[in-house]
Scaffold this motif. Structure first.
Motif, PDB file in Angstrom:
ATOM      1  N   GLN A  13      50.972  -7.175 -13.765  1.00  0.00           N
ATOM      2  CA  GLN A  13      50.420  -6.611 -12.803  1.00  0.00           C
ATOM      3  C   GLN A  13      51.626  -5.689 -11.825  1.00  0.00           C
ATOM      4  OE1 GLN A  13      47.287  -7.129 -12.383  1.00  0.00           O
ATOM      5  NE2 GLN A  13      46.769  -8.672 -13.725  1.00  0.00           N
ATOM      6  N   ASN A  14      52.482  -6.002 -12.055  1.00  0.00           N
ATOM      7  CA  ASN A  14      53.507  -5.333 -11.128  1.00  0.00           C
ATOM      8  C   ASN A  14      55.020  -5.139 -12.017  1.00  0.00           C
ATOM      9  OD1 ASN A  14      55.128  -7.855 -11.143  1.00  0.00           O
ATOM     10  ND2 ASN A  14      53.429  -8.413  -9.399  1.00  0.00           N
ATOM     11  N   ALA A  15      55.861  -4.470 -11.134  1.00  0.00           N
ATOM     12  CA  ALA A  15      57.147  -4.371 -11.990  1.00  0.00           C
ATOM     13  C   ALA A  15      57.922  -5.525 -12.398  1.00  0.00           C
ATOM     14  CB  ALA A  15      58.111  -3.566 -10.741  1.00  0.00           C
ATOM     15  N   ASP A  16      57.678  -6.560 -11.628  1.00  0.00           N
ATOM     16  CA  ASP A  16      58.506  -7.876 -12.069  1.00  0.00           C
ATOM     17  C   ASP A  16      57.883  -8.332 -13.215  1.00  0.00           C
ATOM     18  OD1 ASP A  16      60.057  -7.858 -10.096  1.00  0.00           O
ATOM     19  OD2 ASP A  16      59.209  -9.482  -8.919  1.00  0.00           O
ATOM     20  N   GLU A  17      56.477  -8.514 -13.530  1.00  0.00           N
ATOM     21  CA  GLU A  17      55.899  -8.921 -14.526  1.00  0.00           C
ATOM     22  C   GLU A  17      56.233  -7.913 -15.916  1.00  0.00           C
ATOM     23  OE1 GLU A  17      52.225 -10.804 -12.157  1.00  0.00           O
ATOM     24  OE2 GLU A  17      51.715  -9.491 -13.823  1.00  0.00           O
ATOM     25  N   LEU A  18      56.371  -6.637 -15.618  1.00  0.00           N
ATOM     26  CA  LEU A  18      56.477  -5.762 -16.496  1.00  0.00           C
ATOM     27  C   LEU A  18      57.979  -6.078 -17.134  1.00  0.00           C
ATOM     28  CD1 LEU A  18      55.817  -1.849 -15.345  1.00  0.00           C
ATOM     29  CD2 LEU A  18      54.873  -3.143 -17.261  1.00  0.00           C
ATOM     30  N   GLU A  19      59.084  -6.478 -16.367  1.00  0.00           N
ATOM     31  CA  GLU A  19      60.239  -6.697 -16.671  1.00  0.00           C
ATOM     32  C   GLU A  19      60.152  -8.007 -17.679  1.00  0.00           C
ATOM     33  OE1 GLU A  19      62.854  -5.237 -16.918  1.00  0.00           O
ATOM     34  OE2 GLU A  19      64.417  -6.713 -17.188  1.00  0.00           O
ATOM     35  N   ALA A  20      59.401  -9.058 -17.075  1.00  0.00           N
ATOM     36  CA  ALA A  20      59.279 -10.372 -17.862  1.00  0.00           C
ATOM     37  C   ALA A  20      58.769 -10.002 -19.113  1.00  0.00           C
ATOM     38  CB  ALA A  20      58.271 -11.160 -17.074  1.00  0.00           C
ATOM     39  N   TYR A  21      57.953  -9.273 -19.429  1.00  0.00           N
ATOM     40  CA  TYR A  21      57.148  -8.634 -20.666  1.00  0.00           C
ATOM     41  C   TYR A  21      58.206  -8.125 -21.374  1.00  0.00           C
ATOM     42  CZ  TYR A  21      54.708  -6.319 -24.277  1.00  0.00           C
ATOM     43  OH  TYR A  21      54.500  -5.574 -25.539  1.00  0.00           O
ATOM     44  N   ARG A  22      59.049  -6.996 -20.887  1.00  0.00           N
ATOM     45  CA  ARG A  22      60.292  -6.574 -21.674  1.00  0.00           C
ATOM     46  C   ARG A  22      61.225  -7.649 -22.174  1.00  0.00           C
ATOM     47  NH1 ARG A  22      65.000  -4.347 -21.628  1.00  0.00           N
ATOM     48  NH2 ARG A  22      65.621  -5.619 -19.796  1.00  0.00           N
ATOM     49  N   PHE A  66      53.903  -2.216 -24.294  1.00  0.00           N
ATOM     50  CA  PHE A  66      54.572  -1.870 -23.113  1.00  0.00           C
ATOM     51  C   PHE A  66      54.295  -0.648 -22.464  1.00  0.00           C
ATOM     52  CE2 PHE A  66      59.197  -1.193 -21.017  1.00  0.00           C
ATOM     53  CZ  PHE A  66      59.154  -1.916 -20.233  1.00  0.00           C
ATOM     54  N   GLN A  67      54.326   0.508 -23.057  1.00  0.00           N
ATOM     55  CA  GLN A  67      53.692   1.602 -22.382  1.00  0.00           C
ATOM     56  C   GLN A  67      52.420   1.579 -21.454  1.00  0.00           C
ATOM     57  OE1 GLN A  67      55.681   4.182 -22.048  1.00  0.00           O
ATOM     58  NE2 GLN A  67      57.330   3.457 -22.865  1.00  0.00           N
ATOM     59  N   GLU A  68      51.441   1.027 -22.558  1.00  0.00           N
ATOM     60  CA  GLU A  68      50.225   0.799 -21.861  1.00  0.00           C
ATOM     61  C   GLU A  68      50.350   0.008 -20.443  1.00  0.00           C
ATOM     62  OE1 GLU A  68      46.680  -1.893 -23.189  1.00  0.00           O
ATOM     63  OE2 GLU A  68      47.587  -0.885 -24.791  1.00  0.00           O
ATOM     64  N   LEU A  69      51.141  -0.972 -20.557  1.00  0.00           N
ATOM     65  CA  LEU A  69      51.283  -1.773 -19.394  1.00  0.00           C
ATOM     66  C   LEU A  69      52.143  -1.140 -18.127  1.00  0.00           C
ATOM     67  CD1 LEU A  69      52.098  -5.301 -20.538  1.00  0.00           C
ATOM     68  CD2 LEU A  69      49.997  -4.689 -19.739  1.00  0.00           C
TER      69      LEU A  69
END
Ligand code: 2NL
Length: 342
Positions: A19-28, A71-74
């Motif tokens: 949903q946000n930058a933090d969760e993106l980082e967690a995914y990465r 990842f790109q999609e998110l």
């Protein structure tokens, strides 16, 4: 064995969300980085028997591609969500940010004021090319063959074709008007002109001129004087005095320099007028009959007067500008001072 593990990872990737930058980082961290589950699959390569390595490698690579595509999609999803949130946050009641509003350049303002004054007494505007031929710039205007203005030191000629030059005055425009129109002619020709001068506080190779021309039956020197009296009072103030000094131009006879009483000291004498009480604003005269004839106008029937002034010179007098170079340097500290002269 790893088949199952890989299927589980694929399922986890498919189910992942952010949903946000933090969760993106967690995914990465979880699926992309070296220490991620996918990273571990690569690290496990060593334990795979040689004959299975190829198939395993292909499988792991496909997982990696899947993880990166997701990842790109998110990232895109989070970005659009951010943009939407921003526009929803827009507060339309906030005052606007202060964009600096430009001002009119002092030369433009001066030119416009001159045009306005002459338009009100029946002059129209005329324009012409800045690249001129010898006829319109010199010959039609009675410049003799050996006149110094025809030399390279004074005028910018085209080397390959010396019949072509940058115009040295806007009289060339008025020659074109006379060639193409019948009297009565009352026209004003403002424009850029060029002379081969070393650049200094008082001279420039590019500057601006405005010339005026009036041709009709019975136009006399009194008309010239009154027109310029009127202009001087409108431009510089009611109390301005005008003086004509005998002079010479190839294209007028008689000819006169136009002086006005010094704006700074009112005629008492100061350093602007060099103690004389007068400053020169341009030149003028009765159009030489040869010039009229050169342009196809019957000099027995018609007479005319003409004048020319430097726009920089007038702006310098009016606004007490001491250096001509300021007009072209575009220094905002200079230009800012003219914001209010509209
Ligand atoms: C000056 C002097 C002058 C003219 C310009 C002119 C134009 C035609 C015929 C005759 Cl077509 N004269 N123009 C006349 C006298 C003086 O300019 O000091 N200019 C800055």
């Amino acid at each position: 064995m790893h088949q199952e593990k890989i299927e589980a990872i694929k399922a986890a990737i498919a189910a992942a969300d952010a949903q946000n930058a933090d969760e993106l980082e967690a995914y990465r961290m979880k699926f992309i980085s070296k220490k991620s589950v996918v990273g571990e699959l690569f690290a496990a390569m060593g334990q795979i028997p040689n004959e299975e390595k190829r198939a395993y490698g292909q499988l792991v690579n496909s997982v990696k591609q899947l993880a990166e595509a997701k990842f790109q999609e998110l990232i895109e999803k989070v970005n659009t969500a951010n943009k939407k949130a921003k526009s929803a946050d827009l507060d339309l009641t906030l005052p606007p940010s202060n964009h600096a509003i430009g001002g009119i350049h002092p030369l433009t303002a001066t030119r416009q004021r001159i045009i306005e004054i002459f338009e009100r007494i029946g002059f129209n505007l005329s324009e012409g090319p800045e690249i001129e031929d010898d006829w319109h710039n010199f010959t039609a205007l009675n410049f003799p063959e050996n006149h110094p203005a025809r030399e390279m030191q004074d005028t910018f000629f085209i080397e390959k074709n010396p019949d072509i030059a940058l115009r040295t005055h806007t009289s060339s425009v008025q020659v074109r008007v006379m060639e193409n129109q019948k009297p009565p002619i009352r026209t004003l020709s403002p424009g850029r002109v060029y002379r081969n001068e070393a650049i200094s506080a008082r001279a420039h190779c590019i500057f601006h001129q405005v010339e005026g021309l009036y041709v009709d039956e019975n136009v006399g020197f009194a008309d010239l004087k009154n027109t310029l009296y009127h202009f001087a009072k409108e431009m510089f103030g009611k109390g301005t005095k005008v003086r004509f000094r005998p002079s010479f131009f190839p294209f007028t006879e008689p000819s006169a320099e136009i002086d006005i009483s010094c704006l700074l000291c009112g005629g008492a004498g100061c350093n602007v007028c060099k103690g004389t009480g007068w400053v020169e604003i341009g030149g003028s005269g009765m159009v030489d009959p040869h010039v009229l004839e050169n342009c196809g106008i019957d000099s027995k029937k018609y007479t005319g007067f003409a004048f020319g002034m430097g726009i920089e010179r007038i702006a310098m007098l009016k606004y007490q500008i001491k250096d001509l170079r300021l007009f072209t340097e575009n220094d905002v500290r200079f230009l800012k001072q003219f914001r209010s002269i509209l």
